[in-house]
Design an enzyme around this catalytic site. Structure first.
Site, mmCIF file in Angstrom:
data_model
loop_
_atom_site.group_PDB
_atom_site.id
_atom_site.type_symbol
_atom_site.label_atom_id
_atom_site.label_comp_id
_atom_site.label_asym_id
_atom_site.label_seq_id
_atom_site.Cartn_x
_atom_site.Cartn_y
_atom_site.Cartn_z
ATOM 1 N N ARG A 1 -2.388 21.988 -13.716
ATOM 2 C CA ARG A 1 -1.176 21.018 -14.227
ATOM 3 C C ARG A 1 -1.488 20.213 -15.179
ATOM 4 O O ARG A 1 -0.738 20.424 -16.140
ATOM 5 C CB ARG A 1 -1.325 19.941 -13.301
ATOM 6 C CG ARG A 1 -0.468 18.752 -12.800
ATOM 7 C CD ARG A 1 0.136 18.071 -12.626
ATOM 8 N NE ARG A 1 1.207 17.005 -12.514
ATOM 9 C CZ ARG A 1 1.971 16.661 -11.799
ATOM 10 N NH1 ARG A 1 1.526 16.484 -10.290
ATOM 11 N NH2 ARG A 1 2.784 15.692 -12.171
ATOM 12 N N LYS B 1 8.153 23.672 -12.563
ATOM 13 C CA LYS B 1 7.611 21.962 -12.894
ATOM 14 C C LYS B 1 6.974 21.942 -11.283
ATOM 15 O O LYS B 1 5.728 21.858 -10.716
ATOM 16 C CB LYS B 1 7.654 20.976 -13.080
ATOM 17 C CG LYS B 1 7.248 20.103 -12.891
ATOM 18 C CD LYS B 1 6.582 18.368 -13.904
ATOM 19 C CE LYS B 1 5.919 17.652 -13.397
ATOM 20 N NZ LYS B 1 5.973 16.182 -14.220
ATOM 21 N N ARG C 1 0.857 -1.225 -0.076
ATOM 22 C CA ARG C 1 -0.053 -0.041 0.272
ATOM 23 C C ARG C 1 0.920 1.231 -0.605
ATOM 24 O O ARG C 1 0.495 2.031 0.435
ATOM 25 C CB ARG C 1 -0.821 -0.119 0.998
ATOM 26 C CG ARG C 1 -1.803 -1.090 1.517
ATOM 27 C CD ARG C 1 -3.402 -1.204 1.822
ATOM 28 N NE ARG C 1 -3.958 -2.136 1.819
ATOM 29 C CZ ARG C 1 -4.316 -2.605 2.914
ATOM 30 N NH1 ARG C 1 -3.473 -2.721 3.329
ATOM 31 N NH2 ARG C 1 -4.976 -3.849 2.336
ATOM 32 N N GLU D 1 10.418 18.373 -23.162
ATOM 33 C CA GLU D 1 10.260 19.631 -22.160
ATOM 34 C C GLU D 1 9.921 20.399 -22.369
ATOM 35 O O GLU D 1 9.888 21.379 -21.822
ATOM 36 C CB GLU D 1 10.280 18.300 -21.489
ATOM 37 C CG GLU D 1 9.478 16.814 -21.583
ATOM 38 C CD GLU D 1 7.808 16.647 -22.023
ATOM 39 O OE1 GLU D 1 7.731 17.900 -21.362
ATOM 40 O OE2 GLU D 1 7.453 15.990 -21.767
ATOM 41 N N LYS E 1 3.758 11.625 -11.189
ATOM 42 C CA LYS E 1 2.904 10.858 -11.391
ATOM 43 C C LYS E 1 3.598 9.680 -11.762
ATOM 44 O O LYS E 1 4.733 9.808 -12.476
ATOM 45 C CB LYS E 1 2.945 11.577 -13.159
ATOM 46 C CG LYS E 1 1.649 12.577 -12.806
ATOM 47 C CD LYS E 1 0.852 12.761 -14.178
ATOM 48 C CE LYS E 1 0.139 13.555 -14.971
ATOM 49 N NZ LYS E 1 -0.432 14.681 -16.034
ATOM 50 N N ASN F 1 0.243 19.324 -20.046
ATOM 51 C CA ASN F 1 0.385 18.463 -21.294
ATOM 52 C C ASN F 1 0.489 18.792 -22.639
ATOM 53 O O ASN F 1 -0.186 18.187 -23.400
ATOM 54 C CB ASN F 1 -0.664 17.577 -20.884
ATOM 55 C CG ASN F 1 -1.381 16.629 -19.721
ATOM 56 O OD1 ASN F 1 -0.040 16.552 -19.785
ATOM 57 N ND2 ASN F 1 -1.749 16.815 -19.045
ATOM 58 N N HIS G 1 1.307 12.062 -27.521
ATOM 59 C CA HIS G 1 1.362 10.509 -26.655
ATOM 60 C C HIS G 1 0.542 9.335 -27.860
ATOM 61 O O HIS G 1 0.439 9.005 -28.302
ATOM 62 C CB HIS G 1 0.441 10.312 -26.061
ATOM 63 C CG HIS G 1 0.726 10.911 -24.059
ATOM 64 N ND1 HIS G 1 0.060 11.166 -23.113
ATOM 65 C CD2 HIS G 1 1.835 10.552 -24.387
ATOM 66 C CE1 HIS G 1 1.221 11.740 -22.563
ATOM 67 N NE2 HIS G 1 2.536 11.289 -22.651
ATOM 68 N N GLU H 1 -3.888 17.071 -10.506
ATOM 69 C CA GLU H 1 -4.191 18.061 -11.755
ATOM 70 C C GLU H 1 -5.535 17.688 -11.841
ATOM 71 O O GLU H 1 -6.700 17.452 -12.581
ATOM 72 C CB GLU H 1 -4.238 16.962 -12.890
ATOM 73 C CG GLU H 1 -4.334 17.490 -14.470
ATOM 74 C CD GLU H 1 -2.831 16.562 -15.188
ATOM 75 O OE1 GLU H 1 -1.841 16.073 -15.383
ATOM 76 O OE2 GLU H 1 -3.429 16.019 -16.196
ATOM 77 N N HIS I 1 9.876 9.574 -27.136
ATOM 78 C CA HIS I 1 8.916 10.766 -26.407
ATOM 79 C C HIS I 1 9.094 12.019 -26.809
ATOM 80 O O HIS I 1 7.883 12.667 -27.070
ATOM 81 C CB HIS I 1 8.693 9.975 -24.790
ATOM 82 C CG HIS I 1 7.551 11.617 -23.609
ATOM 83 N ND1 HIS I 1 6.751 11.179 -24.050
ATOM 84 C CD2 HIS I 1 7.739 13.027 -23.372
ATOM 85 C CE1 HIS I 1 5.579 12.153 -23.570
ATOM 86 N NE2 HIS I 1 6.874 13.189 -22.838
ATOM 87 N N HIS J 1 1.261 17.004 -25.871
ATOM 88 C CA HIS J 1 0.913 15.456 -25.173
ATOM 89 C C HIS J 1 -0.155 14.571 -26.100
ATOM 90 O O HIS J 1 0.148 13.654 -25.287
ATOM 91 C CB HIS J 1 1.222 15.555 -23.862
ATOM 92 C CG HIS J 1 2.751 15.478 -23.615
ATOM 93 N ND1 HIS J 1 3.271 16.840 -23.720
ATOM 94 C CD2 HIS J 1 3.353 15.060 -22.406
ATOM 95 C CE1 HIS J 1 4.460 16.755 -23.014
ATOM 96 N NE2 HIS J 1 4.583 16.205 -22.539
HETATM 97 N N1 GLY Z 1 4.075 15.406 -17.435
HETATM 98 C C1 GLY Z 1 3.092 16.009 -17.187
HETATM 99 C C2 GLY Z 1 2.396 16.006 -15.052
HETATM 100 O O1 GLY Z 1 3.614 15.672 -14.354
HETATM 101 O O2 GLY Z 1 1.637 16.554 -14.964
#
Ligand code: GLY
Length: 363
Positions: free
Chosen positions: A252, A238, A119, A183, A141, A256, A263, A248, A276, A259
């Site tokens: 946040r 960031k 957990r 990025e 994330k 993206n 993606h 998010e 990427h 992305h």
């Molecule tokens: N890579 C996008 C984020 O960490 O929210």
């Protein structure tokens, strides 16, 4: 050494950024961890290059190294049972610590293993690529891909510490060195025009022309002189975004930018054709052109982004079948029943979120 603190209450942690300081890692780890046992997850490429340094990096700890096969293709749910078994066999308890030593794939998998084992146990990020140093190692994330889509299973699980040493960048191939700059360009686009201009200025002061056969090599040497400044500001942006919106809910989402299409391109090409950074490079240009066509984006802004990305040896145009990309985007996490939350550039340094249908976006 420079230190940024990500302020998230009891989930706060430091990002330590420096040059050639991997032999000091034990000192930083000891500050946040009383235990002795480390379960280090890495990949076959990183292990091959750095296995002789483990003694220095983890000196004084009882460490187990678990090696994954390198590549985004291996970031799938099926990889997890083997990792959990190895964690049990290493005698890992809830008080012990996982270390992610590698690029974004390793960080996502190791972080997810830490988030879900018993957990949730602690983990440390030691990112070895630019993309993981400026993006995936910060913000918590973690997760794995399903056959149906990227990162569809995961968690928000903040690391206890991030150790960023630019020493590890020296062994990246040129392709993966430049990959991470997509990025960095993103941060300028979404948040800080001055940072975008600063990166452009650094790139433009390289003493060799784009057509020169040594351009890639010379630009790389030139960028290495500034890399800590660029990584620091990227992590700072960031951190600011994540501090305001850890899970998010709104802000946040701006991370993206490029992305959603990127993606989908990665998935459509089976994670084999484009890295990427390459996919989101084309994704950022595409969504900016779309924004201009729809009247949301300042005119000709895409030309500046395209110019900077091209100078950084990144692709700015990738051909794809729009109907297939639409279908894939529909399954993206950012998709809801009434559309997808696209990050749209207003002008460099400023973005907004607009909900647009997955087909309407290409009309
Ligand atoms: N890579 C996008 C984020 O960490 O929210």
């Amino acid at each position: 050494m420079e230190i940024l603190n990500v302020g998230l209450g009891e989930n706060s942690y430091d990002i330590v950024i420096g040059k050639n300081f991997f032999d000091k890692f034990p000192k930083y780890i000891e500050k946040i961890y009383n235990g002795k046992k480390l379960f280090v997850i890495t990949d076959s490429n990183v292990d091959k290059i750095y296995r002789n340094q483990y003694e220095k990096m983890f000196k004084g700890f009882d460490y187990t190294i678990y090696v994954l096969e390198a590549g985004e293709k291996n970031k799938h749910i099926g990889i997890m049972p083997g990792i959990y078994s190895a964690m049990v066999n290493a005698g890992l308890t809830r008080k012990d610590m996982v270390v992610a030593f590698g690029g974004g794939v390793v960080g996502d998998i190791a972080g997810f293993a830490a988030a879900s084992y018993m957990r949730g146990i602690g983990f440390i990020q030691i990112p070895t690529t630019i993309v993981s140093q400026v993006d995936s190692s910060v913000g918590g994330k973690v997760g794995v891909d399903l056959p149906e889509g990227k990162n569809l299973v995961g968690a928000f699980h903040q690391p206890k510490l991030v150790l960023i040493d630019n020493y590890f960048l020296n062994t990246l191939t040129d392709r993966y060195f430049y990959d991470g700059f997509a990025e960095i360009v993103k941060y300028g686009c979404i948040y800080d025009k001055k940072f975008f201009d600063r990166l452009m200025e650094i790139v433009e002061t390289v003493e060799v022309s784009y057509d020169d056969e040594n351009y890639k090599q010379k630009l790389r040497e030139h960028l290495m002189k500034y890399v800590n400044e660029l990584v620091y500001r990227s992590c700072e942006i960031k951190k600011e975004v994540v501090e305001k919106d850890e899970k998010e809910s709104n802000l946040r989402m701006i991370l993206n930018f490029g992305h959603t299409i990127g993606h989908a391109i990665e998935q459509f090409t089976n994670y084999e054709k484009y890295s990427h950074g390459e996919a989101i490079s084309a994704g950022m240009v595409d969504i900016t052109k779309i924004g201009e066509k729809k009247g949301f984006t300042k005119k000709n802004e895409f030309l500046k982004i395209e110019k900077l990305l091209r100078a950084l040896n990144l692709p700015t145009e990738i051909e794809y079948p729009k109907d297939r990309i639409s279908e894939i985007m529909k399954r993206d996490k950012k998709s809801t029943n009434d559309g997808i939350n696209f990050v749209i550039l207003k002008e460099i340094g400023e973005v907004e979120i607009r909900k647009i249908g997955e087909r309407e976006i290409f009309e």
